[in-house]
Motif scaffolding. Structure first.
Motif, PDB file in Angstrom:
ATOM      1  N   PRO A   1       7.262  -0.906 -10.055  1.00  0.00           N
ATOM      2  CA  PRO A   1       7.397   0.494 -10.506  1.00  0.00           C
ATOM      3  C   PRO A   1       6.295   0.961 -11.446  1.00  0.00           C
ATOM      4  N   LEU A   2       5.640   0.054 -12.133  1.00  0.00           N
ATOM      5  CA  LEU A   2       4.562   0.431 -13.043  1.00  0.00           C
ATOM      6  C   LEU A   2       3.194   0.311 -12.376  1.00  0.00           C
ATOM      7  N   VAL A   3       3.191   0.075 -11.088  1.00  0.00           N
ATOM      8  CA  VAL A   3       1.961   0.011 -10.286  1.00  0.00           C
ATOM      9  C   VAL A   3       0.964  -0.954 -10.918  1.00  0.00           C
ATOM     10  N   VAL A   4       1.451  -2.131 -11.241  1.00  0.00           N
ATOM     11  CA  VAL A   4       0.605  -3.161 -11.844  1.00  0.00           C
ATOM     12  C   VAL A   4      -0.273  -3.816 -10.794  1.00  0.00           C
ATOM     13  N   ASP A   5       0.277  -4.015  -9.586  1.00  0.00           N
ATOM     14  CA  ASP A   5      -0.461  -4.675  -8.514  1.00  0.00           C
ATOM     15  C   ASP A   5      -0.470  -3.771  -7.282  1.00  0.00           C
ATOM     16  N   SER A   6      -1.259  -2.717  -7.339  1.00  0.00           N
ATOM     17  CA  SER A   6      -1.252  -1.717  -6.274  1.00  0.00           C
ATOM     18  C   SER A   6      -1.749  -2.268  -4.941  1.00  0.00           C
TER      19      SER A   6
ATOM     20  N   VAL B   1      -1.055  -4.992  -3.592  1.00  0.00           N
ATOM     21  CA  VAL B   1       0.026  -5.706  -2.916  1.00  0.00           C
ATOM     22  C   VAL B   1       1.162  -4.768  -2.531  1.00  0.00           C
ATOM     23  N   HIS B   2       1.463  -3.819  -3.393  1.00  0.00           N
ATOM     24  CA  HIS B   2       2.630  -2.966  -3.182  1.00  0.00           C
ATOM     25  C   HIS B   2       2.262  -1.534  -2.764  1.00  0.00           C
ATOM     26  N   ALA B   3       1.626  -0.779  -3.641  1.00  0.00           N
ATOM     27  CA  ALA B   3       1.341   0.628  -3.357  1.00  0.00           C
ATOM     28  C   ALA B   3       0.478   0.803  -2.116  1.00  0.00           C
ATOM     29  N   GLU B   4      -0.294  -0.192  -1.781  1.00  0.00           N
ATOM     30  CA  GLU B   4      -1.144  -0.116  -0.590  1.00  0.00           C
ATOM     31  C   GLU B   4      -0.312   0.071   0.673  1.00  0.00           C
ATOM     32  N   ASN B   5       0.964  -0.291   0.617  1.00  0.00           N
ATOM     33  CA  ASN B   5       1.846  -0.181   1.774  1.00  0.00           C
ATOM     34  C   ASN B   5       2.548   1.175   1.864  1.00  0.00           C
ATOM     35  N   LEU B   6       2.294   2.058   0.927  1.00  0.00           N
ATOM     36  CA  LEU B   6       2.842   3.411   0.974  1.00  0.00           C
ATOM     37  C   LEU B   6       1.982   4.274   1.880  1.00  0.00           C
ATOM     38  N   ASP B   7       2.608   5.199   2.601  1.00  0.00           N
ATOM     39  CA  ASP B   7       1.825   6.058   3.503  1.00  0.00           C
ATOM     40  C   ASP B   7       0.909   6.998   2.736  1.00  0.00           C
ATOM     41  N   ARG B   8       1.401   7.501   1.588  1.00  0.00           N
ATOM     42  CA  ARG B   8       0.601   8.368   0.712  1.00  0.00           C
ATOM     43  C   ARG B   8       0.794   7.863  -0.716  1.00  0.00           C
ATOM     44  N   PRO B   9      -0.023   6.912  -1.131  1.00  0.00           N
ATOM     45  CA  PRO B   9       0.214   6.197  -2.399  1.00  0.00           C
ATOM     46  C   PRO B   9       0.363   7.089  -3.624  1.00  0.00           C
ATOM     47  N   LEU B  10      -0.541   8.046  -3.819  1.00  0.00           N
ATOM     48  CA  LEU B  10      -0.461   8.878  -5.018  1.00  0.00           C
ATOM     49  C   LEU B  10       0.758   9.787  -4.983  1.00  0.00           C
ATOM     50  N   TYR B  11       1.031  10.356  -3.833  1.00  0.00           N
ATOM     51  CA  TYR B  11       2.176  11.254  -3.676  1.00  0.00           C
ATOM     52  C   TYR B  11       3.483  10.499  -3.899  1.00  0.00           C
TER      53      TYR B  11
ATOM     54  N   GLN C   1       4.027   9.120  -7.561  1.00  0.00           N
ATOM     55  CA  GLN C   1       4.320  10.122  -8.583  1.00  0.00           C
ATOM     56  C   GLN C   1       5.818  10.184  -8.861  1.00  0.00           C
ATOM     57  N   ARG C   2       6.635   9.859  -7.852  1.00  0.00           N
ATOM     58  CA  ARG C   2       8.090   9.859  -8.006  1.00  0.00           C
ATOM     59  C   ARG C   2       8.536   8.485  -8.513  1.00  0.00           C
ATOM     60  N   MET C   3       8.407   8.272  -9.790  1.00  0.00           N
ATOM     61  CA  MET C   3       8.538   6.919 -10.323  1.00  0.00           C
ATOM     62  C   MET C   3       9.881   6.579 -10.954  1.00  0.00           C
ATOM     63  N   LEU C   4      10.644   7.570 -11.390  1.00  0.00           N
ATOM     64  CA  LEU C   4      11.826   7.258 -12.196  1.00  0.00           C
ATOM     65  C   LEU C   4      12.895   6.504 -11.416  1.00  0.00           C
ATOM     66  N   TYR C   5      13.239   6.998 -10.229  1.00  0.00           N
ATOM     67  CA  TYR C   5      14.280   6.344  -9.441  1.00  0.00           C
ATOM     68  C   TYR C   5      13.940   4.885  -9.131  1.00  0.00           C
TER      69      TYR C   5
ATOM     70  N   ILE D   1      -4.355   2.926  -9.150  1.00  0.00           N
ATOM     71  CA  ILE D   1      -4.567   2.874  -7.702  1.00  0.00           C
ATOM     72  C   ILE D   1      -6.049   3.108  -7.430  1.00  0.00           C
ATOM     73  N   SER D   2      -6.730   2.058  -7.060  1.00  0.00           N
ATOM     74  CA  SER D   2      -8.189   2.101  -6.928  1.00  0.00           C
ATOM     75  C   SER D   2      -8.654   2.286  -5.493  1.00  0.00           C
ATOM     76  N   PHE D   3      -7.729   2.555  -4.567  1.00  0.00           N
ATOM     77  CA  PHE D   3      -8.120   2.713  -3.173  1.00  0.00           C
ATOM     78  C   PHE D   3      -7.708   4.091  -2.667  1.00  0.00           C
ATOM     79  N   GLU D   4      -8.310   4.524  -1.593  1.00  0.00           N
ATOM     80  CA  GLU D   4      -7.990   5.798  -0.964  1.00  0.00           C
ATOM     81  C   GLU D   4      -7.285   5.529   0.359  1.00  0.00           C
ATOM     82  N   SER D   5      -6.195   6.244   0.617  1.00  0.00           N
ATOM     83  CA  SER D   5      -5.459   6.034   1.854  1.00  0.00           C
ATOM     84  C   SER D   5      -6.059   6.795   3.026  1.00  0.00           C
ATOM     85  N   GLY D   6      -6.915   7.774   2.723  1.00  0.00           N
ATOM     86  CA  GLY D   6      -7.513   8.563   3.792  1.00  0.00           C
ATOM     87  C   GLY D   6      -6.537   9.532   4.439  1.00  0.00           C
ATOM     88  N   VAL D   7      -5.386   9.763   3.772  1.00  0.00           N
ATOM     89  CA  VAL D   7      -4.354  10.646   4.312  1.00  0.00           C
ATOM     90  C   VAL D   7      -4.102  11.774   3.325  1.00  0.00           C
TER      91      VAL D   7
END
Length: 367
Positions: free
Chosen positions: A81-86, A88-98, A101-105, A250-256
């Motif tokens: 949830p704190l995007v410590v290892d993006s 491994v985890h956030a890279e698997n999101l279709d739109r990582p930044l979008y 951003q919805r972090m509380l839940y 998040i140091s990468f771009e999803s291109g989406v």
């Protein structure tokens, strides 16, 4: 006449009943899926990237047809949830930044990253059950304050959009519960708590900045300019700070394209008619949602009540949604769910009288 302290006690009963109702709904879905809670995450059979992520971390998964639903992304976020290892985890999101951003839940469901994947499967559901109770409790107190029975608090848990969110581990229940609670405490002149709740709501779903803007406008109308500024800027600052943090992590771009749900006014509504062909449920709900937004807008201007102005911004937002949202009753009911519950509250006599009274009193005191 029911006193407000007594109403608070009765509202607790409504909140507990809402949790019971939600638990029954959850149990019914699980019973049809061999009591496997992964059905709520919504891993899609054709969503290969997130499917592989889930299969690496869970022993058994119930898949949904096609691409699945949003719960799969919140599951990924809850593992980090704190995007410590993006990478491994956030890279698997279709739109990582979008999505991030919805972090509380996911933060609550993952206990800040402390829970294991097998535990997160359950905690995603549990957090939403608790949020159903809190939201119904807050709406029950608002209903009493506006001249109705506390049992109208069930307008939260029985809201079609929130029931849909519950079935796919969506974040809309948490964000709406916080927003309705913010309305309640703002009516009680507890400004710092309201600002905090609205900020948390926006960090659960960025569209809740609409609620902050609407509440700030109502405060401005009552000549509470400093309070309006605090309510408006507090949530925005919280969202911006988290957004800056995300771009650092998040140091990468999803291109989406990160936002795909908004387009030209009414284009999504009229474009959805092609999707509704042959499906009377989608057609009926779609037209009903547009009619409800019109009725809600009319009621807000007639009532002058905070609860109306807080959620009025969801109407222009709904008009801008693309057919990606309007195409299914399931998605459009989730997207504008707060409007459904807020409209019920505005039907009570206090929806007009208290709003007018507060507006007149505040203005006269400061003139």
């Amino acid at each position: 006449m029911t006193t407000f302290p007594t109403a608070r006690t009765k509202a607790i009963v409504v909140g507990l009943l809402a949790i019971v109702i939600s638990t029954v709904l959850v149990s019914r879905i699980m019973a049809q899926s061999e009591w496997d809670p992964t059905v709520f995450i919504g891993f899609g059979e054709e969503s290969l990237k997130t499917r592989a992520y889930g299969e690496e971390r869970l022993s058994d998964i119930q898949f949904r047809p096609h691409q699945g639903h949003d719960g799969k992304f919140f599951f990924i976020q809850a593992n980090d949830p704190l995007v410590v290892d993006s990478a491994v985890h956030a890279e698997n999101l279709d739109r990582p930044l979008y999505r991030s951003q919805r972090m509380l839940y996911p933060f609550l469901a993952g206990l800040g990253g402390l829970l294991a994947p097998e535990q997160i499967v359950w905690s995603l559901v549990i957090v939403n059950l608790i949020a159903m109770g809190i939201g119904s409790w807050a709406v029950a107190l608002l209903a009493v304050r506006m001249g109705g029975s506390q049992w109208w608090g069930l307008a939260f848990v029985l809201n079609l959009g929130f029931v849909s969110e519950l079935s796919i581990d969506g974040a809309g229940i948490v964000s709406a519960a916080l927003a309705f609670l913010a309305v309640l405490v703002l009516l009680e002149d507890r400004l710092p708590a309201a600002v905090a709740l609205l900020a948390l709501a926006a960090l659960s779903r960025e569209a809740m900045l609409i609620a902050a803007a609407g509440s700030a406008f109502w405060l401005w109308r009552t000549s509470r300019t400093k309070d309006a500024v605090a309510v408006f800027l507090g949530p925005i600052i919280a969202v911006i700070l988290w957004a800056v943090y995300l771009r650092w992590q998040i140091s990468f771009e999803s291109g989406v394209n990160q936002v795909q749900e908004l387009g030209l006014p009414f284009a999504g509504f009229f474009g959805a008619f092609g999707n509704w062909a042959g499906d009377p449920v989608d057609l009926t709900v779609g037209i009903s949602m547009m009619a409800l937004m019109a009725l809600f807008t009319r009621r807000v201007f007639a009532s002058s009540h905070l609860v109306g102005w807080t959620f009025l911004g969801f109407v222009p937002l709904g008009i801008l949604f693309t057919d990606q949202v309007w195409g299914s009753w399931f998605d459009i009911s989730r997207a504008i769910a707060p409007v459904l519950t807020a409209y019920v509250l505005l039907l009570f006599p206090g929806g007009t009288t208290e709003g007018t009274r507060l507006l007149t009193t505040r203005t006269s005191v400061r003139s």
